[in-house]
Write a protein that holds these residues in place. Structure first.
Motif, PDB file in Angstrom:
ATOM      1  N   ARG A 430       0.828  -1.202   0.000  1.00 49.55           N
ATOM      2  CA  ARG A 430       0.000   0.000   0.000  1.00 49.55           C
ATOM      3  C   ARG A 430       0.868   1.261   0.000  1.00 49.55           C
ATOM      4  NH1 ARG A 430      -4.762   1.227  -1.713  1.00 49.55           N
ATOM      5  NH2 ARG A 430      -5.214  -0.943  -1.141  1.00 49.55           N
ATOM      6  N   ALA A 431       1.949   1.256   0.803  1.00 48.53           N
ATOM      7  CA  ALA A 431       2.829   2.424   0.861  1.00 48.53           C
ATOM      8  C   ALA A 431       3.536   2.661  -0.470  1.00 48.53           C
ATOM      9  CB  ALA A 431       3.854   2.245   1.987  1.00 48.53           C
ATOM     10  N   LEU A 432       4.003   1.584  -1.105  1.00 44.45           N
ATOM     11  CA  LEU A 432       4.641   1.718  -2.416  1.00 44.45           C
ATOM     12  C   LEU A 432       3.682   2.297  -3.445  1.00 44.45           C
ATOM     13  CD1 LEU A 432       6.661  -1.616  -2.633  1.00 44.45           C
ATOM     14  CD2 LEU A 432       7.633   0.664  -2.849  1.00 44.45           C
ATOM     15  N   LYS A 433       2.442   1.820  -3.397  1.00 47.48           N
ATOM     16  CA  LYS A 433       1.450   2.313  -4.350  1.00 47.48           C
ATOM     17  C   LYS A 433       1.159   3.789  -4.104  1.00 47.48           C
ATOM     18  CE  LYS A 433      -2.830   0.866  -6.587  1.00 47.48           C
ATOM     19  NZ  LYS A 433      -3.911  -0.137  -6.611  1.00 47.48           N
ATOM     20  N   ASN A 434       1.026   4.181  -2.842  1.00 48.91           N
ATOM     21  CA  ASN A 434       0.756   5.582  -2.511  1.00 48.91           C
ATOM     22  C   ASN A 434       1.899   6.498  -2.933  1.00 48.91           C
ATOM     23  OD1 ASN A 434      -1.711   4.893  -1.401  1.00 48.91           O
ATOM     24  ND2 ASN A 434      -0.965   4.862   0.715  1.00 48.91           N
ATOM     25  N   GLU A 435       3.137   5.994  -2.833  1.00 48.44           N
ATOM     26  CA  GLU A 435       4.306   6.786  -3.194  1.00 48.44           C
ATOM     27  C   GLU A 435       4.732   6.550  -4.640  1.00 48.44           C
ATOM     28  OE1 GLU A 435       5.439   9.093  -1.319  1.00 48.44           O
ATOM     29  OE2 GLU A 435       4.143   8.562   0.382  1.00 48.44           O
ATOM     30  N   ARG A 436       3.896   5.849  -5.395  1.00 50.53           N
ATOM     31  CA  ARG A 436       4.119   5.588  -6.827  1.00 50.53           C
ATOM     32  C   ARG A 436       5.484   4.947  -7.079  1.00 50.53           C
ATOM     33  NH1 ARG A 436       2.721  10.739 -10.280  1.00 50.53           N
ATOM     34  NH2 ARG A 436       2.891   9.172 -11.930  1.00 50.53           N
ATOM     35  N   GLY A 437       5.856   4.033  -6.184  1.00 45.70           N
ATOM     36  CA  GLY A 437       7.069   3.253  -6.372  1.00 45.70           C
ATOM     37  C   GLY A 437       8.348   3.920  -5.914  1.00 45.70           C
ATOM     38  N   ASN A 438       8.272   5.134  -5.389  1.00 45.70           N
ATOM     39  CA  ASN A 438       9.476   5.817  -4.925  1.00 45.70           C
ATOM     40  C   ASN A 438       9.944   5.161  -3.623  1.00 45.70           C
ATOM     41  OD1 ASN A 438      11.236   7.685  -3.527  1.00 45.70           O
ATOM     42  ND2 ASN A 438      10.634   9.191  -5.071  1.00 45.70           N
ATOM     43  N   LYS A 439      11.019   4.387  -3.724  1.00 42.83           N
ATOM     44  CA  LYS A 439      11.457   3.567  -2.591  1.00 42.83           C
ATOM     45  C   LYS A 439      12.023   4.407  -1.445  1.00 42.83           C
ATOM     46  CE  LYS A 439      12.277  -0.552  -5.399  1.00 42.83           C
ATOM     47  NZ  LYS A 439      11.861   0.045  -6.681  1.00 42.83           N
ATOM     48  N   LEU A 440      12.698   5.511  -1.772  1.00 41.40           N
ATOM     49  CA  LEU A 440      13.243   6.354  -0.725  1.00 41.40           C
ATOM     50  C   LEU A 440      12.119   6.969   0.107  1.00 41.40           C
ATOM     51  CD1 LEU A 440      15.756   7.558   0.560  1.00 41.40           C
ATOM     52  CD2 LEU A 440      15.636   9.427  -1.105  1.00 41.40           C
ATOM     53  N   THR A 442       9.035   5.856   0.324  1.00 38.34           N
ATOM     54  CA  THR A 442       8.315   4.775   1.002  1.00 38.34           C
ATOM     55  C   THR A 442       9.025   4.379   2.287  1.00 38.34           C
ATOM     56  OG1 THR A 442       7.487   3.929  -1.114  1.00 38.34           O
ATOM     57  CG2 THR A 442       7.424   2.426   0.750  1.00 38.34           C
ATOM     58  N   ALA A 443      10.355   4.257   2.229  1.00 38.05           N
ATOM     59  CA  ALA A 443      11.128   3.890   3.422  1.00 38.05           C
ATOM     60  C   ALA A 443      10.957   4.937   4.516  1.00 38.05           C
ATOM     61  CB  ALA A 443      12.608   3.735   3.051  1.00 38.05           C
ATOM     62  N   LYS A 444      10.978   6.218   4.124  1.00 37.27           N
ATOM     63  CA  LYS A 444      10.792   7.282   5.107  1.00 37.27           C
ATOM     64  C   LYS A 444       9.403   7.201   5.742  1.00 37.27           C
ATOM     65  CE  LYS A 444      14.026  10.635   3.113  1.00 37.27           C
ATOM     66  NZ  LYS A 444      14.177  11.946   2.430  1.00 37.27           N
ATOM     67  N   LYS A 445       8.369   6.960   4.903  1.00 38.31           N
ATOM     68  CA  LYS A 445       7.011   6.854   5.412  1.00 38.31           C
ATOM     69  C   LYS A 445       6.870   5.706   6.412  1.00 38.31           C
ATOM     70  CE  LYS A 445       3.923   9.852   4.021  1.00 38.31           C
ATOM     71  NZ  LYS A 445       3.071   9.770   2.872  1.00 38.31           N
ATOM     72  N   LEU A 446       7.543   4.585   6.116  1.00 34.12           N
ATOM     73  CA  LEU A 446       7.427   3.398   6.970  1.00 34.12           C
ATOM     74  C   LEU A 446       8.388   3.434   8.158  1.00 34.12           C
ATOM     75  CD1 LEU A 446       7.101   0.655   4.198  1.00 34.12           C
ATOM     76  CD2 LEU A 446       5.281   1.595   5.604  1.00 34.12           C
ATOM     77  N   GLY A 447       9.317   4.379   8.152  1.00 31.03           N
ATOM     78  CA  GLY A 447      10.254   4.489   9.256  1.00 31.03           C
ATOM     79  C   GLY A 447      11.313   3.409   9.276  1.00 31.03           C
ATOM     80  N   ILE A 448      11.708   2.932   8.093  1.00 33.81           N
ATOM     81  CA  ILE A 448      12.752   1.911   7.995  1.00 33.81           C
ATOM     82  C   ILE A 448      13.812   2.395   7.013  1.00 33.81           C
ATOM     83  CG2 ILE A 448      11.207  -0.004   8.553  1.00 33.81           C
ATOM     84  CD1 ILE A 448      11.040  -0.672   5.598  1.00 33.81           C
ATOM     85  N   SER A 449      14.972   1.720   6.988  1.00 32.60           N
ATOM     86  CA  SER A 449      16.031   2.113   6.057  1.00 32.60           C
ATOM     87  C   SER A 449      15.665   1.667   4.643  1.00 32.60           C
ATOM     88  CB  SER A 449      17.364   1.479   6.459  1.00 32.60           C
ATOM     89  OG  SER A 449      17.337   0.077   6.244  1.00 32.60           O
ATOM     90  N   ARG A 450      16.248   2.345   3.681  1.00 32.19           N
ATOM     91  CA  ARG A 450      15.987   1.979   2.281  1.00 32.19           C
ATOM     92  C   ARG A 450      16.472   0.557   1.999  1.00 32.19           C
ATOM     93  NH1 ARG A 450      18.281   2.157  -2.809  1.00 32.19           N
ATOM     94  NH2 ARG A 450      16.896   2.836  -4.499  1.00 32.19           N
ATOM     95  N   ARG A 451      17.607   0.191   2.585  1.00 29.00           N
ATOM     96  CA  ARG A 451      18.138  -1.159   2.363  1.00 29.00           C
ATOM     97  C   ARG A 451      17.194  -2.216   2.926  1.00 29.00           C
ATOM     98  NH1 ARG A 451      24.310  -3.208   2.665  1.00 29.00           N
ATOM     99  NH2 ARG A 451      24.399  -1.535   1.149  1.00 29.00           N
TER     100      ARG A 451
END
Length: 470
Positions: A430-440, A442-451
């Motif tokens: 859901r987060a990836l879809k909301n951020e249109r695939g922007n992984k950086l 999405t990681a910030k939104k979820l509070g986790i590292s990009r890796r």
């Protein structure tokens, strides 16, 4: 004197874990946090083995390996490490002379075994003058069609990388639908012949009376209807690669002629007398048991050994089920683009259904199943009813609750870990879809590292969710 191992990784915790493990085995450990630091350290530390991370900022592992190959003198055996590797990465690393390739998160026991094996090879070569590793061209796009990082497929990729730089004949064996032609294309694409033709011939699809002329060509008047000279597939592939698919279907008469061309490196067109030299790298493939065909008198033993210089065995999909999520993701992305339905993903029930199936038709059957599911669905989460599998009975419905994302989560007979993983997958999707695939983002939104996010995306097969905008 203790044997030396150099650890190259930009993550301090990874270096620390590897260092503690290998020091207990009696090795002297050196560390480098970047590719540039590793290149500076090699000369002074002189390691026998180097564990090299693929993904590092500024100078990545592949470029570090390329530059190391240009250094004069003794070089360490290199074991590549990565959590985000691909088939082309493995093949490129092996082309560049890497000794082995391990996938993160790795088993420390496995790492110790690989290091010990690399050291044995280094010791056996001590005092010998090693030739320079040829500089490889960038990996061609053909290799990108290969999907899967299971141990069985890793071994296939390693073989492809090693054999691609040679002229050796390759025999690819495996069941129908396992991807034999993709392997042939990858060998050609990674070889010095990549700019020359790759000519493919399906020996089982062409009638025997036409196959000889297709392979060897003919002169005018060689038979009724031969109104002019025609070059055969061998001549068309001159300087490049000839791929003979279903080679086990060749008649004994054609086997004799094929063997002669392979031995003499010349051919004579039908109706001709001139011996024409050909420079062709041959790759053959079959789903037949050629040894059994030899016992039956249907295949020449001398031709078998001429083809069997480098054998590659393709594993059936049922023996590498850990690759199924990656393959599903690949096909969802492919057919999602074709149908304008990007961002599709499997529901847990559909995922479990595909993982439980035996796949007698291998990867080709899985691809067709996903293609149909993409066509049939009108929602983002593909359900079991969108998937059609011959001989498969739909699983009985257990007690379930409707998730807020529109599909059922089953709780019956499942562990807490399974349920939490499904919830995590849904949240990330859901987060990836909301951020249109922007992984950086999405990681910030979820509070986790990009890796960490990249690892979860690979684990759950979510690469096709959203559109990448980095």
């Amino acid at each position: 004197m203790a044997q030396k191992v150099l650890l190259v990784d930009d993550e301090r915790n990874v270096r620390k874990a590897l260092s503690m493990t290998l020091q207990k085995s009696g090795y002297e450990i050196g560390e480098a946090a970047s590719g540039a630091e590793a290149l500076d350290t090699i000369g002074s530390f002189q390691p026998e083995v180097m564990l090299l991370d693929l993904r590092m900022p500024e100078l990545d592992g592949m470029e570090t390996l390329r530059r190391m190959n240009r250094i004069e003198g003794k070089k360490p055996k290199v074991v590549m490490m990565t959590a985000y590797g691909s088939a082309s990465d493995v093949m490129e690393a092996m082309k560049l002379g890497a000794f082995d390739y391990v996938q993160k998160p790795f088993d420390l026991i496995q790492v110790k075994q690989v290091v010990a094996k690399a050291l044995q090879h280094a010791q056996s070569e001590q005092g010998e003058q090693e030739g320079a590793t040829p500089k490889a061209a960038d990996t061609a796009e053909e290799g990108s069609g290969l999907v899967g990082l299971s141990p069985a497929m890793q071994e296939v990729y390693k073989l492809v990388g090693k054999v691609s730089m040679s002229k050796a004949t390759v025999l690819i064996q495996g069941e129908s639908g396992t991807g034999k032609e993709l392997i042939a294309k990858a060998i050609h694409a990674n070889s010095p012949r990549a700019q020359k033709p790759l000519v493919a011939v399906n020996c089982g699809a062409i009638p025997e009376n036409l196959l000889e002329s297709e392979l060897f060509g003919y002169e005018r008047g060689a038979f009724t209807g031969a109104v002019g000279r025609k070059q055969g597939m061998f001549e068309l592939a001159d300087g490049g690669t000839l791929f003979l698919d279903e080679v086990g279907e060749l008649s004994l008469a054609l086997q004799v002629k094929l063997l002669r061309v392979l031995q003499e490196r010349t051919l004579v067109r039908l109706g001709g007398v001139e011996a024409i030299p050909v420079d062709v790298r041959l790759i053959a493939a079959t789903n037949r048991d050629l040894r059994e065909r030899i016992r039956q008198g249907l295949f020449r033993e001398d031709l078998y050994y001429r083809l069997h210089v480098v054998p590659i065995q393709m594993p059936p999909l049922r023996e590498r089920k850990e690759d199924i999520p990656l393959l599903i993701n690949h096909f969802l992305a492919k057919y999602g683009r074709e149908t304008g339905k990007e961002g599709l993903y499997l529901s847990r029930a559909a995922h479990d259904m595909l993982m439980a199936y035996d796949w007698p038709g291998n990867v080709r059957q899985l691809e067709h199943a996903i293609e149909r599911a993409v066509i049939m669905t009108n929602i983002a989460a593909i359900q079991p009813e969108h998937i059609q599998l011959p001989g498969h009975a739909s699983p009985a419905e257990g007690s379930s609750r409707q998730s807020q994302h529109g599909h059922a989560i089953s709780y019956e007979g499942r562990t807490m870990r399974d349920i939490l993983q499904e919830v995590e997958r849904e949240v990330i999707a859901r987060a990836l879809k909301n951020e249109r695939g922007n992984k950086l983002q999405t990681a910030k939104k979820l509070g986790i590292s990009r890796r960490a996010l990249l690892y979860k995306i690979q684990l759950y097969g979510l690469d096709s969710v959203g559109q990448e905008q980095e």
